[in-house]
Design a protein around this motif. Structure first.
Motif, PDB file in Angstrom:
ATOM      1  N   ASN A   1       0.798  -1.224   0.000  1.00 18.39           N
ATOM      2  CA  ASN A   1       0.000   0.000   0.000  1.00 18.39           C
ATOM      3  C   ASN A   1       0.834   1.278   0.000  1.00 18.39           C
ATOM      4  OD1 ASN A   1       0.806  -0.017   2.696  1.00 18.39           O
ATOM      5  ND2 ASN A   1      -1.249  -0.280   3.539  1.00 18.39           N
ATOM      6  N   GLY A   2       2.010   1.256   0.596  1.00 20.43           N
ATOM      7  CA  GLY A   2       2.857   2.431   0.549  1.00 20.43           C
ATOM      8  C   GLY A   2       3.322   2.727  -0.867  1.00 20.43           C
ATOM      9  N   GLN A   3       3.741   1.693  -1.573  1.00 18.25           N
ATOM     10  CA  GLN A   3       4.191   1.867  -2.949  1.00 18.25           C
ATOM     11  C   GLN A   3       3.044   2.312  -3.843  1.00 18.25           C
ATOM     12  OE1 GLN A   3       7.412   1.584  -4.218  1.00 18.25           O
ATOM     13  NE2 GLN A   3       6.432   2.506  -6.010  1.00 18.25           N
ATOM     14  N   VAL A   4       1.867   1.740  -3.631  1.00 20.31           N
ATOM     15  CA  VAL A   4       0.694   2.114  -4.428  1.00 20.31           C
ATOM     16  C   VAL A   4       0.354   3.586  -4.203  1.00 20.31           C
ATOM     17  CG1 VAL A   4      -1.805   1.770  -4.609  1.00 20.31           C
ATOM     18  CG2 VAL A   4      -0.276  -0.207  -4.604  1.00 20.31           C
ATOM     19  N   THR A   5       0.421   4.037  -2.955  1.00 17.73           N
ATOM     20  CA  THR A   5       0.142   5.436  -2.653  1.00 17.73           C
ATOM     21  C   THR A   5       1.198   6.344  -3.266  1.00 17.73           C
ATOM     22  OG1 THR A   5      -0.827   4.709  -0.567  1.00 17.73           O
ATOM     23  CG2 THR A   5      -0.372   7.054  -0.795  1.00 17.73           C
ATOM     24  N   ARG A   6       2.452   5.923  -3.184  1.00 19.34           N
ATOM     25  CA  ARG A   6       3.534   6.693  -3.810  1.00 19.34           C
ATOM     26  C   ARG A   6       3.303   6.827  -5.309  1.00 19.34           C
ATOM     27  NH1 ARG A   6       8.439   5.859  -6.458  1.00 19.34           N
ATOM     28  NH2 ARG A   6      10.167   7.211  -5.817  1.00 19.34           N
ATOM     29  N   ASP A   7       2.902   5.738  -5.957  1.00 19.72           N
ATOM     30  CA  ASP A   7       2.667   5.771  -7.403  1.00 19.72           C
ATOM     31  C   ASP A   7       1.551   6.752  -7.747  1.00 19.72           C
ATOM     32  OD1 ASP A   7       4.629   3.881  -7.728  1.00 19.72           O
ATOM     33  OD2 ASP A   7       3.250   2.201  -8.063  1.00 19.72           O
ATOM     34  N   ALA A   8       0.493   6.773  -6.919  1.00 18.60           N
ATOM     35  CA  ALA A   8      -0.623   7.677  -7.185  1.00 18.60           C
ATOM     36  C   ALA A   8      -0.200   9.139  -7.020  1.00 18.60           C
ATOM     37  CB  ALA A   8      -1.797   7.346  -6.266  1.00 18.60           C
ATOM     38  N   VAL A   9       0.522   9.435  -5.938  1.00 15.60           N
ATOM     39  CA  VAL A   9       0.935  10.816  -5.680  1.00 15.60           C
ATOM     40  C   VAL A   9       1.941  11.288  -6.732  1.00 15.60           C
ATOM     41  CG1 VAL A   9       2.122  12.333  -4.038  1.00 15.60           C
ATOM     42  CG2 VAL A   9       0.437  10.669  -3.219  1.00 15.60           C
ATOM     43  N   VAL A  10       2.967  10.486  -6.949  1.00 15.75           N
ATOM     44  CA  VAL A  10       3.999  10.877  -7.921  1.00 15.75           C
ATOM     45  C   VAL A  10       3.412  10.905  -9.330  1.00 15.75           C
ATOM     46  CG1 VAL A  10       6.216  10.224  -8.946  1.00 15.75           C
ATOM     47  CG2 VAL A  10       5.879  10.033  -6.467  1.00 15.75           C
ATOM     48  N   GLY A  11       2.576   9.920  -9.641  1.00 10.40           N
ATOM     49  CA  GLY A  11       1.988   9.864 -10.981  1.00 10.40           C
ATOM     50  C   GLY A  11       1.117  11.060 -11.279  1.00 10.40           C
ATOM     51  N   LEU A  12       0.298  11.469 -10.309  1.00 14.63           N
ATOM     52  CA  LEU A  12      -0.540  12.653 -10.513  1.00 14.63           C
ATOM     53  C   LEU A  12       0.314  13.914 -10.591  1.00 14.63           C
ATOM     54  CD1 LEU A  12      -3.136  14.263 -10.679  1.00 14.63           C
ATOM     55  CD2 LEU A  12      -3.438  13.957  -8.202  1.00 14.63           C
ATOM     56  N   ALA A  13       1.299  14.044  -9.721  1.00 15.31           N
ATOM     57  CA  ALA A  13       2.167  15.228  -9.748  1.00 15.31           C
ATOM     58  C   ALA A  13       2.880  15.362 -11.086  1.00 15.31           C
ATOM     59  CB  ALA A  13       3.176  15.162  -8.610  1.00 15.31           C
ATOM     60  N   HIS A  14       3.267  14.240 -11.649  1.00 13.49           N
ATOM     61  CA  HIS A  14       4.015  14.270 -12.914  1.00 13.49           C
ATOM     62  C   HIS A  14       3.186  14.866 -14.052  1.00 13.49           C
ATOM     63  CE1 HIS A  14       7.243  12.998 -15.606  1.00 13.49           C
ATOM     64  NE2 HIS A  14       6.295  12.611 -16.452  1.00 13.49           N
ATOM     65  N   LEU A  15       1.861  14.729 -13.969  1.00 12.05           N
ATOM     66  CA  LEU A  15       1.012  15.226 -15.055  1.00 12.05           C
ATOM     67  C   LEU A  15       1.032  16.744 -15.160  1.00 12.05           C
ATOM     68  CD1 LEU A  15      -2.112  12.924 -14.583  1.00 12.05           C
ATOM     69  CD2 LEU A  15      -0.233  12.650 -16.216  1.00 12.05           C
TER      70      LEU A  15
ATOM     71  N   ASN B   1       3.446  18.797 -13.021  1.00  9.50           N
ATOM     72  CA  ASN B   1       4.707  19.396 -12.579  1.00  9.50           C
ATOM     73  C   ASN B   1       5.757  18.292 -12.426  1.00  9.50           C
ATOM     74  OD1 ASN B   1       6.817  20.694 -11.216  1.00  9.50           O
ATOM     75  ND2 ASN B   1       5.429  22.025 -10.063  1.00  9.50           N
ATOM     76  N   PRO B   2       6.403  17.870 -13.508  1.00  7.62           N
ATOM     77  CA  PRO B   2       7.382  16.775 -13.426  1.00  7.62           C
ATOM     78  C   PRO B   2       8.513  17.038 -12.447  1.00  7.62           C
ATOM     79  CG  PRO B   2       6.809  17.220 -15.714  1.00  7.62           C
ATOM     80  CD  PRO B   2       6.190  18.320 -14.901  1.00  7.62           C
ATOM     81  N   GLU B   3       8.921  18.288 -12.302  1.00  5.96           N
ATOM     82  CA  GLU B   3      10.009  18.606 -11.371  1.00  5.96           C
ATOM     83  C   GLU B   3       9.570  18.361  -9.930  1.00  5.96           C
ATOM     84  OE1 GLU B   3      12.100  20.889  -8.427  1.00  5.96           O
ATOM     85  OE2 GLU B   3      10.142  21.526  -9.233  1.00  5.96           O
ATOM     86  N   LEU B   4       8.331  18.766  -9.598  1.00 10.45           N
ATOM     87  CA  LEU B   4       7.793  18.510  -8.259  1.00 10.45           C
ATOM     88  C   LEU B   4       7.639  16.999  -8.037  1.00 10.45           C
ATOM     89  CD1 LEU B   4       6.531  19.523  -5.584  1.00 10.45           C
ATOM     90  CD2 LEU B   4       4.318  19.593  -6.784  1.00 10.45           C
ATOM     91  N   ALA B   5       7.201  16.307  -9.055  1.00 12.82           N
ATOM     92  CA  ALA B   5       7.051  14.849  -8.942  1.00 12.82           C
ATOM     93  C   ALA B   5       8.381  14.191  -8.612  1.00 12.82           C
ATOM     94  CB  ALA B   5       6.481  14.276 -10.242  1.00 12.82           C
ATOM     95  N   ALA B   6       9.444  14.631  -9.252  1.00 15.40           N
ATOM     96  CA  ALA B   6      10.766  14.068  -8.981  1.00 15.40           C
ATOM     97  C   ALA B   6      11.200  14.357  -7.553  1.00 15.40           C
ATOM     98  CB  ALA B   6      11.782  14.644  -9.976  1.00 15.40           C
ATOM     99  N   TRP B   7      10.876  15.557  -7.053  1.00 12.37           N
ATOM    100  CA  TRP B   7      11.221  15.900  -5.664  1.00 12.37           C
ATOM    101  C   TRP B   7      10.455  15.024  -4.686  1.00 12.37           C
ATOM    102  CZ3 TRP B   7       8.137  17.966  -1.725  1.00 12.37           C
ATOM    103  CH2 TRP B   7       8.824  18.388  -0.573  1.00 12.37           C
ATOM    104  N   ILE B   8       9.169  14.818  -4.947  1.00  9.75           N
ATOM    105  CA  ILE B   8       8.366  13.949  -4.069  1.00  9.75           C
ATOM    106  C   ILE B   8       8.927  12.542  -4.069  1.00  9.75           C
ATOM    107  CG2 ILE B   8       6.097  12.870  -3.785  1.00  9.75           C
ATOM    108  CD1 ILE B   8       4.879  15.499  -4.856  1.00  9.75           C
ATOM    109  N   ALA B   9       9.237  12.027  -5.252  1.00 12.22           N
ATOM    110  CA  ALA B   9       9.776  10.670  -5.351  1.00 12.22           C
ATOM    111  C   ALA B   9      11.078  10.520  -4.587  1.00 12.22           C
ATOM    112  CB  ALA B   9       9.971  10.295  -6.824  1.00 12.22           C
TER     113      ALA B   9
END
Length: 489
Positions: free
Chosen positions: A195-209, A211-219
């Motif tokens: 569930n942690g990985q799934v949540t990470r994928d959702a947050v990073v995946g949405l951010a990437h749409l 703001n890719p730079e913010l998504a990379a920082w979150i990841a």
């Protein structure tokens, strides 16, 4: 009898436990999105126990939600100073306590302004979630985040006023980064594999749409620990409110539950965490082992008993367990198909765990409903049942019991039980499922062609044949006769 609130705590009967700490000393540290019964009988109870030890008082809960319906829970709890009762029900014994670990609740509004403000606060160290198994925008065909859902696309187009939990988390993280604040930990508490990985994928995946730079920082910087959570917690209705009144508590939002609870987590909290190990939480790098055991045996076991019970008109889980055929159906599938593909779990005997689960399902006091267990099969089956089928088939073995269970789910989705009574819609995708189930009566493969549930299993000739035979038998001979034939194999 007055409504539950802070002023009335001292007037409650001595048989009701009340917070053993001064709530005025508890300050917010966790924002929790999704304050349904499970969260209020699980994480909030562990924190209540911890606060009673005088520990981690800076980790009080701020409740939150992202749906308009969450406003009702907020209003209900606000009228009770965020207090509510938890009633543990066991055979021959029950106990009530008032939980005081919640200290506020974000306002519910489009754009989630108040929720984002609470998460962006320097005091917030953890944001936790229980948004249901179907709330993570997973593509069942790939098992990964899908960016195609309309809600995700809407948040990507308007990231400063998001309406999903993940969009709100991203916005709060963005604000914290710009303010030079450490990111909070995102802690999923849903019954989702990894569930942690799934949540990470959702947050990073949405951010990437957006703001890719913010998504990379979150990841790179945000922690998403995996966890396994467990407690059987029925929905609240008139019966549960009546039980609270029987204890002398006038509570509009009581929670009933079994005595058993379990929480297993990775210890990955860079911003700090409450000392939950002092109240029974297990921190381990082997969460995946516990998670697989629980999801395949308990959650899968729920499905195994729920659909035949639903078809036979059995409303309560303990009554289903009192039916000799359903109980034997559960036991045989667990012993012959599920347990052999569950990896070893540290310090745990799998047969003992199976027996524990059967005993928990049989608790008559909890009065859990089979309809609740049948809910949302289109999201639960891929995680709880189809995953086991895949592992069994990958090992070169047959899965006749799980094939029959899949057939029973299909038959249930036709919308009538075997007594001719209508089964009301019980899935977000009910119309689609019902149409498929009707098709499958004449052409069983139509059910397995739901790629979002079964992936490529329709192409597994052995499983497809077993499912086809099972569904034909259910329609021709009925649920009970078909289960009896399986038990005789």
């Amino acid at each position: 009898m007055k409504i539950l609130n802070t002023a009335e705590l001292g007037a409650l009967p001595k048989t009701v436990a009340t917070p053993a700490y001064d709530r005025s000393n508890v300050t917010p540290g966790i924002v929790h999105i999704g304050c349904g019964n499970f969260h209020r009988a699980h994480q909030a109870v562990y924190l209540d126990d911890l606060f009673a030890l005088g520990e981690s008082l800076d980790f009080g809960l701020i409740g939150a939600g992202v749906r308009p319906t969450d406003a009702h829970m907020r209003d209900t709890l606000a009228a009770q100073d965020w207090l509510y009762s938890v009633i543990e029900l066991d055979q021959g014994h029950s106990a009530a306590r008032v939980i005081g670990s919640m200290v506020g609740f974000a306002e519910i509004a489009p754009g989630n302004i108040d929720l984002i403000a609470h998460m962006a606060s320097p005091a917030t160290k953890i944001v936790s979630l229980t948004v249901t198994e179907g709330g993570y925008f997973i593509d069942p065909a790939t098992g990964t985040f899908s960016p195609d859902h309309a809600d995700i696309q809407a948040d990507a187009a308007n990231p400063t006023a998001p309406n999903t939990a993940f969009g709100a988390i991203i916005r709060a993280l963005h604000i914290r980064r710009d303010a030079g604040l450490q990111p909070f930990t995102v802690m999923c508490c849903d019954n989702v594999p990894h569930n942690g990985q799934v949540t990470r994928d959702a947050v990073v995946g949405l951010a990437h749409l957006s703001n890719p730079e913010l998504a990379a920082w979150i990841a790179a910087t945000v922690a998403f620990p995996n966890s396994m959570v467990d407690r059987i917690t029925p929905a609240t209705g008139d019966r549960e409110r009546g039980l609270a009144r029987d204890f002398g508590v006038q509570d509009a939002a009581p929670v009933t539950c079994e005595p058993f609870r379990q929480w297993v987590m990775e210890d990955y909290f860079p911003a700090g965490r409450p000392a939950l190990e002092k109240v029974g939480v297990t921190f381990t790098p082997h969460v995946d082992r516990f998670e697989t055991m629980k999801i395949r045996i308990l959650n899968g076991g729920h499905a195994i008993i729920a659909y035949p019970a639903g078809l036979l008109g059995i409303d309560l889980v303990h009554d289903a367990m009192g039916d000799a055929d359903i109980r034997a159906f559960l036991t045989k599938i667990l012993e012959t198909e599920v347990l052999p593909i569950v990896p070893p779990v540290p310090h745990t005997d799998l047969n003992g765990y199976k027996t524990l689960i059967i005993n928990r399902f049989s608790n008559p006091e909890v009065a859990d409903t089979t309809r609740r267990l049948c809910l949302d099969g289109s999201n639960r089956q891929p995680k709880f049942i189809v995953a086991s089928i895949r592992d069994i088939r990958a090992n070169g073995n047959a899965a006749p019991g799980l094939a029959l269970l899949s057939a029973l789910w299909c038959r249930y989705c036709c919308g009538t039980d075997e007594n001719g009574a209508a089964i009301p819609a019980n899935d977000p995708n009910w119309d689609m499922l019902q149409a498929r189930a009707v098709q499958a009566k004449l052409r069983p493969s139509a059910w397995l062609e739901m790629i979002t549930v079964y992936g490529d299993l329709a192409g597994d000739a052995g499983f497809a044949a077993a499912f086809t035979q099972a569904l034909n038998d259910v329609w021709a001979n009925g649920t009970r006769a078909t289960i009896k034939a399986y038990l005789a194999l």
